[in-house]
Design an enzyme around this catalytic site. Structure first.
Site, short mmCIF file in Angstrom:
data_model
loop_
_atom_site.label_atom_id
_atom_site.label_comp_id
_atom_site.label_asym_id
_atom_site.label_seq_id
_atom_site.Cartn_x
_atom_site.Cartn_y
_atom_site.Cartn_z
CB SER A 199 60.06 37.94 38.19
OG SER A 199 58.76 37.45 37.96
CG ASP A 405 55.10 44.72 37.62
OD1 ASP A 405 54.27 44.06 36.97
OD2 ASP A 405 55.92 44.20 38.40
CG HIS A 458 57.33 41.87 36.11
ND1 HIS A 458 56.97 41.92 37.44
CD2 HIS A 458 57.78 40.60 35.89
CE1 HIS A 458 57.19 40.74 38.00
NE2 HIS A 458 57.69 39.93 37.08
#
Length: 481
Positions: A199, A405, A458
């Site tokens: 991330s 994602d 994600h």
């Protein structure tokens, strides 16, 4: 900075070494004020954790501790060290930093790539329990789960509770942390080292890697046997949103007509009005159209969409299905996705848990899995230059992306890895687990491997743990995916 860093290293080295008879008095005098600090800095074994594996002793080796970095070691960085379940004396060591910024790597250790997984709670009124993760990455490598930057998790500044850090400083703190950690753990100085994260850490990790490389070039001691880095669904530059329309169109979240209109309003003929341009209105409409999808994993409903919030609050989102099932092994659950931060905080803020983790009393007010008010200056908007520079030095890298994602579309990762303009030595091809296709991959001549993971999100290891474990195991072992 270098002089201060060298001085701090010297203190730690002398305090962890047995002085010779010659110079004993000098060494004792120099170290006397640092003995307690050095002892506190070394990791402490965690024998068991409350509500983990039926309160039995942990079947893996866990140590926690603090390392002081920065001026006068004012910044105290907290870490969880989990030794490899294979051969810790020889296996690689990965220093992992969760995203945010401000998300504790306790998340990675207990809900993603670590030896523990949070059990699905029966209701919100009881503390969670944890079980062993059969797909833990610690089966093939040791991991140091680091709370970085300062203010994240249990990391704190002695002089100020709301110390403001930035991306460049955090990367330097990380490199200093590893060198001091190696002084506390000299038996691992010859092990291969990697840094990794996901991330937001897509911005921090390349800078972290660069800081390590710079330290080695400056011949700082101890030298780090640094081999490379890995990133999952990482923020690389802040134009990833350029690919969200293409991604949303490809998965049928928006119509072709709307995509064409938005491209016209925002790219071909952008409106120059200062307020409420056509492009801005298009973006609002885009958010309304995609709101019902969970942006981190579009195959699921948003936590705040119709019925989603009610189901999560009431517990109806809990579905007692098997977590691991062949190639589609999946620990994803909406309840945990939407409530894991609150569930984890409920657990970690229990006094007995913090005592078991050897947390310094009074060092923080309240632990949060992801701190929303972290005093932090995100002063680097594009990490591409760091990837390019690391490539020239031959470091290995693994860039992976779940293909469901919406935050960081895999299309973006495929574009920027290719934009480095290195020749492709293993062109786009499927990769397999248990004879089933689980994604696509390509490898470049700069030792960079890109991997797309089908049906993942994600936080890919949380959604598709078996596939991601196979990916990591092969890559860390220098095998083809």
């Amino acid at each position: 900075m270098t002089k201060m860093f060298s001085s701090n290293l010297l203190r730690r080295i002398c305090c962890r070494s047995l002085p010779s008879l010659l110079g004993t008095i000098v060494v004792l005098w120099f170290c006397s004020s640092q003995v307690l600090v050095a002892m506190a800095a070394a990791g402490t074994k965690v024998g068991y954790l409350p509500r983990v594996i039926q309160e039995q002793p942990l079947p893996f080796e866990l140590e926690t501790g603090y390392i002081g970095v920065g001026e006068s070691e004012d910044i105290q960085l907290f870490y969880y060290f989990v030794k490899s379940e294979s051969n810790p004396s020889d296996d690689p060591i990965v220093v992992w930093v969760s995203g945010g910024p401000g998300c504790s790597s306790f998340f990675a250790m207990t809900q993603e790539i670590g030896p523990l997984i949070m059990d699905l709670p029966k209701n919100v009124s009881v503390l969670p329990t944890f079980s062993l993760n059969p797909y833990s990455w610690t089966k093939v490598a040791s991991f140091v789960y680091l709370d970085l930057p300062v203010g994240t998790g249990f990391s704190y500044a002695k002089s100020a509770k709301n110390y403001t850090s930035d991306t460049l400083e955090a990367s330097n703190h990380g490199a200093e942390f590893i060198r001091k950690w190696l002084i506390d753990y000299p038996e691992y100085q010859s092990n291969s080292f990697y840094v990794g994260g996901d991330s937001y850490s897509g911005t921090l990790i390349p800078m972290f890697a660069q800081a390590i490389s710079n330290g080695n070039d400056a011949m700082l001691k101890p030298a780090i046997n640094f081999k490379g880095y890995l990133l999952g669904n990482g923020v690389t530059h802040f134009s990833e949103h350029d690919y969200t329309y293409q991604f949303a169109l490809g998965y049928g979240l928006i119509s072709e007509e709307f995509a064409e209109k938005s491209y016209d309003d925002c790219i071909r003929n952008p409106d120059k009005k200062p307020f409420f341009t056509k492009c801005q209105l298009d973006m609002v409409q885009f958010l309304m159209l995609t709101f019902v999808n969970n942006a981190a994993y579009i195959l699921d409903t948003s936590c705040l969409a119709k019925n989603g919030a009610e189901d999560v609050i009431s517990g109806k989102a809990f579905v007692p299905t098997k977590r691991f099932n062949g190639v589609n092994a999946n620990i994803f659950n909406r309840y945990l996705l939407c409530r894991s931060d609150l569930i984890a905080a409920q657990y970690v803020n229990v006094e007995s848990v913090q005592e078991a983790l050897h947390v310094k009393k009074g060092s923080i007010d309240h632990w949060e899995q992801c701190r929303g008010d972290l005093p932090y200056n995100n002063n680097v908007r594009d990490s591409m230059q760091y990837h390019a520079n690391l490539s020239t030095k031959g470091y290995r890298s693994l860039i992976y992306n779940g293909d469901r994602d919406l935050f960081i579309p895999s299309l973006s990762a495929e574009a920027w890895t290719k934009s480095l303009n290195y020749s492709i030595i293993d062109d786009w091809r499927p990769w397999f687990v248990n004879n089933q296709i689980v994604g696509y991959t390509r490898t470049f001549s700069n030792n960079m491997t890109y991997a797309k993971i089908k049906g993942s999100g994600h936080l890919a290891p949380s959604v598709t743990p078996l596939q991601c474990f196979a990916m990591f195991k092969r890559w860390i072992s220098y095998e083809k995916l």
